[in-house]
Design a protein around this motif. Structure first.
Motif, PDB file in Angstrom:
ATOM      1  N   LYS A   7       9.741  -3.351  -0.742  1.00  0.00           N
ATOM      2  CA  LYS A   7       8.808  -4.027  -1.280  1.00  0.00           C
ATOM      3  C   LYS A   7       8.083  -3.137  -2.274  1.00  0.00           C
ATOM      4  N   ALA A  22      -1.662  -9.471  -7.035  1.00  0.00           N
ATOM      5  CA  ALA A  22      -1.330 -10.587  -6.232  1.00  0.00           C
ATOM      6  C   ALA A  22      -0.303 -10.479  -5.029  1.00  0.00           C
ATOM      7  N   LEU A  23       0.605 -10.054  -5.630  1.00  0.00           N
ATOM      8  CA  LEU A  23       1.892  -9.883  -4.636  1.00  0.00           C
ATOM      9  C   LEU A  23       1.671  -8.746  -3.537  1.00  0.00           C
ATOM     10  N   THR A  24       1.149  -7.592  -4.270  1.00  0.00           N
ATOM     11  CA  THR A  24       0.508  -6.480  -3.474  1.00  0.00           C
ATOM     12  C   THR A  24      -0.335  -6.579  -2.280  1.00  0.00           C
ATOM     13  N   ARG A  25      -1.374  -7.484  -2.683  1.00  0.00           N
ATOM     14  CA  ARG A  25      -2.076  -7.890  -1.563  1.00  0.00           C
ATOM     15  C   ARG A  25      -1.641  -8.768  -0.512  1.00  0.00           C
ATOM     16  N   ALA A  26      -0.345  -9.312  -0.937  1.00  0.00           N
ATOM     17  CA  ALA A  26       0.403 -10.330  -0.055  1.00  0.00           C
ATOM     18  C   ALA A  26       1.383  -9.623   1.039  1.00  0.00           C
ATOM     19  N   PRO A  28       2.950  -8.078   3.653  1.00  0.00           N
ATOM     20  CA  PRO A  28       2.863  -7.903   5.222  1.00  0.00           C
ATOM     21  C   PRO A  28       2.783  -6.602   5.769  1.00  0.00           C
ATOM     22  N   ARG A 112      -2.904  -2.285  -1.279  1.00  0.00           N
ATOM     23  CA  ARG A 112      -3.523  -3.520  -1.405  1.00  0.00           C
ATOM     24  C   ARG A 112      -4.988  -3.567  -1.534  1.00  0.00           C
TER      25      ARG A 112
END
Length: 223
Positions: A7, A22-26, A28, A112
């Motif tokens: 990822k 946005a994708l980095t913050r999401a 898991p 993140r």
């Protein structure tokens, strides 16, 4: 199967800053790690948008804090630093194999938080009537990543423990300058960033000590 490291590689190749943040913050943090996996370096690292135009740091002109454009240019430069910081943390996660699992989880956590910082500054720029990419920027942070990409100890010593640590010293006077110019929201954002960056430097210090112990090297041996 997605892992934390695949990822990270996918995200660092993402060129759109809004998607990247946005994708980095999401991501898991409980994804499997696969710490021993080695990746060939792909082209296009890091993914970058067409704007801002990248110039030498000496080519960036100083702007007055007395003007909205001058304040926006400063906030833009901070947003650019935070976007680079996302890439730097993601690069540590995908690039360096064979580290303990906590290493990857902590650096993805750093990524993140850097993504949040970028979003806060980007949104504030928009509120001021400007946008990320509108002003020129420099590439010095990523140049340091290029110089240290073959040595995890060098990377940890010279990015979080040196460049980010310098940022801790620079942040309070920049924050005061923006508040004195009437931009209290920017001051609030910089307080959040300063709080988080103290933690990032602490993460860097922890892994620097770990690497010195396991490799019997130290910063003097890599400079």
């Amino acid at each position: 199967m997605d892992t934390l490291r695949t990822k990270a590689l996918e995200l660092i190749l993402t060129s759109d800053p809004d998607q990247k943040s946005a994708l980095t913050r999401a991501v898991p943090l409980n994804l499997p790690i696969h710490a021993e996996q080695e990746f060939p370096e792909p082209t296009g690292i890091p993914g970058r948008p067409a704007l801002p135009v990248l110039v030498g740091h000496t080519e960036l002109k100083k702007r007055s804090m007395a003007t909205p454009e001058g304040r926006a240019a400063l906030i833009h430069s901070l947003a650019h630093i935070e976007l680079n910081a996302i890439d730097l943390a993601l690069d540590v996660v995908w690039r360096f194999d064979g580290m303990p699992d906590d290493f990857y989880g902590q650096w993805m956590g750093v990524a993140r938080e850097e993504a949040l910082h970028f979003q806060l500054l980007r949104d504030h720029l928009i509120q001021l009537g400007f946008s990320y990419g509108q002003f020129p920027a420099h590439n010095a942070l990523w140049e340091m990543a290029e110089r240290t990409k073959h040595d995890v100890l060098a990377r940890i010593a010279l990015v979080p423990r040196t460049l980010e640590a310098r940022g801790l010293d620079a942040s309070p006077p920049i924050r005061r300058k923006l508040i004195d110019a009437g931009d209290h929201r920017a001051g609030e954002i910089l307080s959040i960033i300063l709080r988080d960056e103290i933690g990032h430097v602490a993460v860097g210090n922890h892994w620097y000590r770990y690497l010195c112990d396991v490799t019997d090297r130290h910063i003097g041996s890599i400079l």
